[in-house]
Design a protein around this motif. Sequence first.
Motif, PDB file in Angstrom:
ATOM      1  N   LEU A  94      60.403 -68.286  31.880  1.00 23.45           N
ATOM      2  CA  LEU A  94      61.606 -69.119  31.774  1.00 23.45           C
ATOM      3  C   LEU A  94      62.713 -68.276  31.160  1.00 23.45           C
ATOM      4  O   LEU A  94      62.549 -67.718  30.071  1.00 23.45           O
ATOM      5  CB  LEU A  94      61.333 -70.344  30.894  1.00 23.45           C
ATOM      6  N   LEU A  95      63.845 -68.153  31.860  1.00 27.43           N
ATOM      7  CA  LEU A  95      64.989 -67.361  31.393  1.00 27.43           C
ATOM      8  C   LEU A  95      66.131 -68.317  31.077  1.00 27.43           C
ATOM      9  O   LEU A  95      66.559 -69.084  31.940  1.00 27.43           O
ATOM     10  CB  LEU A  95      65.413 -66.361  32.475  1.00 27.43           C
ATOM     11  N   VAL A  96      66.634 -68.268  29.839  1.00 28.56           N
ATOM     12  CA  VAL A  96      67.694 -69.190  29.405  1.00 28.56           C
ATOM     13  C   VAL A  96      68.876 -68.369  28.894  1.00 28.56           C
ATOM     14  O   VAL A  96      68.733 -67.602  27.929  1.00 28.56           O
ATOM     15  CB  VAL A  96      67.199 -70.131  28.291  1.00 28.56           C
ATOM     16  N   ASP A  97      70.023 -68.519  29.537  1.00 34.68           N
ATOM     17  CA  ASP A  97      71.233 -67.786  29.145  1.00 34.68           C
ATOM     18  C   ASP A  97      72.430 -68.524  29.709  1.00 34.68           C
ATOM     19  O   ASP A  97      72.421 -68.940  30.874  1.00 34.68           O
ATOM     20  CB  ASP A  97      71.183 -66.344  29.683  1.00 34.68           C
ATOM     21  N   VAL A 148      58.101 -79.243  33.100  1.00 28.03           N
ATOM     22  CA  VAL A 148      57.563 -79.220  34.456  1.00 28.03           C
ATOM     23  C   VAL A 148      57.005 -77.842  34.807  1.00 28.03           C
ATOM     24  O   VAL A 148      55.925 -77.705  35.372  1.00 28.03           O
ATOM     25  CB  VAL A 148      58.662 -79.631  35.472  1.00 28.03           C
ATOM     26  N   PHE A 149      57.734 -76.800  34.434  1.00 24.37           N
ATOM     27  CA  PHE A 149      57.411 -75.435  34.851  1.00 24.37           C
ATOM     28  C   PHE A 149      56.258 -74.832  34.052  1.00 24.37           C
ATOM     29  O   PHE A 149      55.483 -74.018  34.552  1.00 24.37           O
ATOM     30  CB  PHE A 149      58.680 -74.589  34.709  1.00 24.37           C
ATOM     31  N   GLU A 150      56.131 -75.221  32.778  1.00 24.16           N
ATOM     32  CA  GLU A 150      55.091 -74.710  31.879  1.00 24.16           C
ATOM     33  C   GLU A 150      55.061 -73.180  31.873  1.00 24.16           C
ATOM     34  O   GLU A 150      54.107 -72.544  32.320  1.00 24.16           O
ATOM     35  CB  GLU A 150      53.716 -75.270  32.264  1.00 24.16           C
ATOM     36  N   PRO A 151      56.095 -72.522  31.358  1.00 27.27           N
ATOM     37  CA  PRO A 151      56.143 -71.056  31.372  1.00 27.27           C
ATOM     38  C   PRO A 151      55.113 -70.453  30.428  1.00 27.27           C
ATOM     39  O   PRO A 151      54.725 -71.049  29.423  1.00 27.27           O
ATOM     40  CB  PRO A 151      57.570 -70.773  30.885  1.00 27.27           C
ATOM     41  N   ARG A 152      54.695 -69.222  30.750  1.00 21.58           N
ATOM     42  CA  ARG A 152      53.829 -68.476  29.847  1.00 21.58           C
ATOM     43  C   ARG A 152      54.654 -67.618  28.898  1.00 21.58           C
ATOM     44  O   ARG A 152      54.153 -67.175  27.869  1.00 21.58           O
ATOM     45  CB  ARG A 152      52.868 -67.598  30.646  1.00 21.58           C
ATOM     46  N   LEU A 153      55.897 -67.344  29.284  1.00 20.31           N
ATOM     47  CA  LEU A 153      56.781 -66.537  28.446  1.00 20.31           C
ATOM     48  C   LEU A 153      58.205 -67.021  28.660  1.00 20.31           C
ATOM     49  O   LEU A 153      58.584 -67.393  29.770  1.00 20.31           O
ATOM     50  CB  LEU A 153      56.650 -65.053  28.803  1.00 20.31           C
ATOM     51  N   ALA A 154      59.023 -67.020  27.596  1.00 18.98           N
ATOM     52  CA  ALA A 154      60.418 -67.461  27.699  1.00 18.98           C
ATOM     53  C   ALA A 154      61.330 -66.400  27.100  1.00 18.98           C
ATOM     54  O   ALA A 154      61.075 -65.900  25.996  1.00 18.98           O
ATOM     55  CB  ALA A 154      60.624 -68.796  26.981  1.00 18.98           C
ATOM     56  N   PRO A 180      50.785 -74.306  25.908  1.00 19.73           N
ATOM     57  CA  PRO A 180      50.225 -73.777  24.661  1.00 19.73           C
ATOM     58  C   PRO A 180      50.162 -72.257  24.688  1.00 19.73           C
ATOM     59  O   PRO A 180      49.744 -71.645  25.669  1.00 19.73           O
ATOM     60  CB  PRO A 180      48.828 -74.413  24.609  1.00 19.73           C
ATOM     61  N   GLY A 181      50.586 -71.624  23.582  1.00 14.64           N
ATOM     62  CA  GLY A 181      50.557 -70.179  23.496  1.00 14.64           C
ATOM     63  C   GLY A 181      51.699 -69.481  24.184  1.00 14.64           C
ATOM     64  O   GLY A 181      51.652 -68.264  24.383  1.00 14.64           O
ATOM     65  N   VAL A 182      52.762 -70.193  24.551  1.00 16.27           N
ATOM     66  CA  VAL A 182      53.892 -69.568  25.226  1.00 16.27           C
ATOM     67  C   VAL A 182      54.502 -68.515  24.308  1.00 16.27           C
ATOM     68  O   VAL A 182      54.686 -68.722  23.127  1.00 16.27           O
ATOM     69  CB  VAL A 182      54.951 -70.621  25.625  1.00 16.27           C
ATOM     70  N   LYS A 183      54.806 -67.334  24.887  1.00 20.38           N
ATOM     71  CA  LYS A 183      55.407 -66.243  24.137  1.00 20.38           C
ATOM     72  C   LYS A 183      56.928 -66.347  24.237  1.00 20.38           C
ATOM     73  O   LYS A 183      57.472 -66.635  25.301  1.00 20.38           O
ATOM     74  CB  LYS A 183      54.929 -64.890  24.670  1.00 20.38           C
ATOM     75  N   LEU A 184      57.601 -66.072  23.116  1.00 22.68           N
ATOM     76  CA  LEU A 184      59.052 -66.225  23.054  1.00 22.68           C
ATOM     77  C   LEU A 184      59.702 -64.884  22.725  1.00 22.68           C
ATOM     78  O   LEU A 184      59.314 -64.228  21.753  1.00 22.68           O
ATOM     79  CB  LEU A 184      59.437 -67.256  21.994  1.00 22.68           C
ATOM     80  N   VAL A 185      60.689 -64.507  23.521  1.00 23.06           N
ATOM     81  CA  VAL A 185      61.426 -63.255  23.324  1.00 23.06           C
ATOM     82  C   VAL A 185      62.905 -63.585  23.171  1.00 23.06           C
ATOM     83  O   VAL A 185      63.497 -64.229  24.043  1.00 23.06           O
ATOM     84  CB  VAL A 185      61.215 -62.279  24.498  1.00 23.06           C
ATOM     85  N   ALA A 186      63.504 -63.146  22.058  1.00 26.92           N
ATOM     86  CA  ALA A 186      64.950 -63.315  21.857  1.00 26.92           C
ATOM     87  C   ALA A 186      65.663 -62.190  22.582  1.00 26.92           C
ATOM     88  O   ALA A 186      65.405 -61.012  22.330  1.00 26.92           O
ATOM     89  CB  ALA A 186      65.280 -63.297  20.369  1.00 26.92           C
ATOM     90  N   THR A 239      52.830 -56.292  26.937  1.00 26.88           N
ATOM     91  CA  THR A 239      52.155 -56.307  25.635  1.00 26.88           C
ATOM     92  C   THR A 239      51.917 -57.736  25.160  1.00 26.88           C
ATOM     93  O   THR A 239      50.825 -58.079  24.702  1.00 26.88           O
ATOM     94  CB  THR A 239      53.004 -55.549  24.601  1.00 26.88           C
ATOM     95  N   LEU A 240      52.947 -58.570  25.280  1.00 20.42           N
ATOM     96  CA  LEU A 240      52.808 -59.962  24.848  1.00 20.42           C
ATOM     97  C   LEU A 240      51.784 -60.694  25.698  1.00 20.42           C
ATOM     98  O   LEU A 240      51.038 -61.540  25.197  1.00 20.42           O
ATOM     99  CB  LEU A 240      54.164 -60.674  24.930  1.00 20.42           C
ATOM    100  N   GLN A 241      51.735 -60.351  26.995  1.00 14.22           N
ATOM    101  CA  GLN A 241      50.764 -61.012  27.857  1.00 14.22           C
ATOM    102  C   GLN A 241      49.336 -60.653  27.467  1.00 14.22           C
ATOM    103  O   GLN A 241      48.452 -61.510  27.442  1.00 14.22           O
ATOM    104  CB  GLN A 241      51.027 -60.630  29.322  1.00 14.22           C
ATOM    105  N   ARG A 242      49.124 -59.380  27.134  1.00 17.94           N
ATOM    106  CA  ARG A 242      47.769 -58.978  26.727  1.00 17.94           C
ATOM    107  C   ARG A 242      47.350 -59.699  25.452  1.00 17.94           C
ATOM    108  O   ARG A 242      46.222 -60.139  25.309  1.00 17.94           O
ATOM    109  CB  ARG A 242      47.718 -57.463  26.510  1.00 17.94           C
ATOM    110  N   LYS A 243      48.324 -59.852  24.527  1.00 19.24           N
ATOM    111  CA  LYS A 243      48.009 -60.579  23.301  1.00 19.24           C
ATOM    112  C   LYS A 243      47.703 -62.031  23.611  1.00 19.24           C
ATOM    113  O   LYS A 243      46.796 -62.627  23.029  1.00 19.24           O
ATOM    114  CB  LYS A 243      49.184 -60.487  22.331  1.00 19.24           C
ATOM    115  N   GLY A 244      48.454 -62.616  24.536  1.00 18.92           N
ATOM    116  CA  GLY A 244      48.220 -64.014  24.896  1.00 18.92           C
ATOM    117  C   GLY A 244      46.885 -64.207  25.579  1.00 18.92           C
ATOM    118  O   GLY A 244      46.280 -65.275  25.494  1.00 18.92           O
TER     119      GLY A 244
END
Length: 557
Positions: free
Chosen positions: A437-440, A475-481, A505-511, A548-553
């Motif tokens: 999920l990309l938010v900008d 609806v989309f249930e992202p694994r990373l945002a 659950p466990g979604v990774k967040l990147v600023a 990297t975040l995906q491997r941790k997840g």
Amino acid sequence: MRVQDAIASVAALAAVDGRADRARQFAVSMGADALLLFTLRADSGKFVPAAGGPKTLPGRQEWRTLLDACRTPGPHHGEVVAPGTHADLVPASACSDGATALVFLGGAVARRDLEQVQGMLPLLGAALHEQQKLSIATGELAAARFEMTQYASLAKALDASRAKVEMTMRELAQQASRLEAARGQAEKAARAKDEFLAMLGHELRNPLAPMVTVLQVLRLRGEWTPELAIMQRQVDHMQRLVDDLLDVARIAGGKLTLQRRRIELVEVVRSALETAEPLVLQKRQHVCIDVPDCHVRVDADPARLAQVFANLITNASKYSDEGTSIRVQSTIHNDKVLVEVIDQGVGIEADMLERVFDLFEQQGTSSDRARGGLGLGLAIVRNLVQHHGGHVFADSAGLGKGSRFVVELPLASGEVMPEKMTGPRLAPVLQPGARILLVDDNADARDTLAKALRLAGYTVEVAVDGPGALECARVFEPRLALLDIGMPGMDGYELASRLRNVGKPGVKLVALTGYGQPNDRQRALDSGFDQHLVKPVDFPHLQAVIETLQRKGDGGN
């Protein structure tokens, strides 16, 4: 103090007139500086100053503590701020029978004298309570009289208002009658205007037809000259004006019909560019088309939809200088396709962004009239887009900063729309089906990064603000945002917190932000982000972070 003197002094306090002076004399005789009288209110259960004393007390907390203690009979001591001053605390000695209290300020009053005075308080209290009742009754009587006066004034005002309302109702009825007559006249005038536009368009076509034919004959004979090229351009321009007039008449008269079928969007855009090409070439401008070559289909009338984009490209060319660029690009969002026409032209003032789609409306009419047009093209665009079930809006940073027109249309039902593929496809670093999920709120930054991520094999959904992101995440249930921070309304920090509750659950967040100071990074991590990246981010680095975040997840190292 002698008992007789104490009795006389306490008795003298019963009268309201001169009470302040007698209280001061009594205080001095007791070794204090001042004396205040208090009586217990039956309704509130709190001590209040007796008549003739101060109405307010400074240092309210200290007074509250002392007077609360006075609800218990006996001598009491404390420190308070004397009325009429804002000085330091002074010693206070009080005696109370639970219903009446005398408070001596300053000095030192002997306990024996306090106990002696306490025994005389019931008689003084009876007088003070009667005075209190009289004061309350007098106040209530004054309030009642005031209310009666107010009620009389209110009744008079209501009578006057009722008369005004009745007069206003009569005037409104007369105005409604006049408005109804004016509406009938306006409808009649509108019909006359539409009929006139239709007639004018047809009448103008009559002289244009032979002119077009003559130009075609001269071209076939090889007798073409620069002067005839000028005439051709002007005739083409007049034809467009006539077409606009006729379209306005059809739309206003409800006679516009669409011949809809399933078509590729890129075919419509190319057809539109062919229509606008003479003006673009004349001004030596460059048009960049960034629309997928296939698989983006809409249910539309090809000619009418081409007219929409031709009008927008022509408008962009007309209001841009020679040698500038025009960009036509598309993006997919859920079941919609957004087509943007972006120019580097004169721009649009903020108060004109909605009005540019009105009939006969042009910005800067006096100066821009030389650019041609009657102010019909964008009105036709809006109506045609609405007939196709979509909508159009304009955006601009202001005068001299270019314009952006966005057309949103529904995709053809049942279509699955992959993004346009150009160049080598990058291998995905996430497992198949990874969702980002990309938010900008910055359209250019958001759309270009979304395209790069999709080319890298990710499944990407975009949102322009916090509320839209939350709705999409459900609806989309992202694994990373990937979240921008500085967004209006709900910023990235708040959005990150709320995504933890609604996302997978466990979604990774990147600023992903322009804020790059060390405290900005720390705040992002403290707010629940897994990573903090500063714009512009190197895409391979972003891929490495995602991997990297995906491997941790997934439970890796």
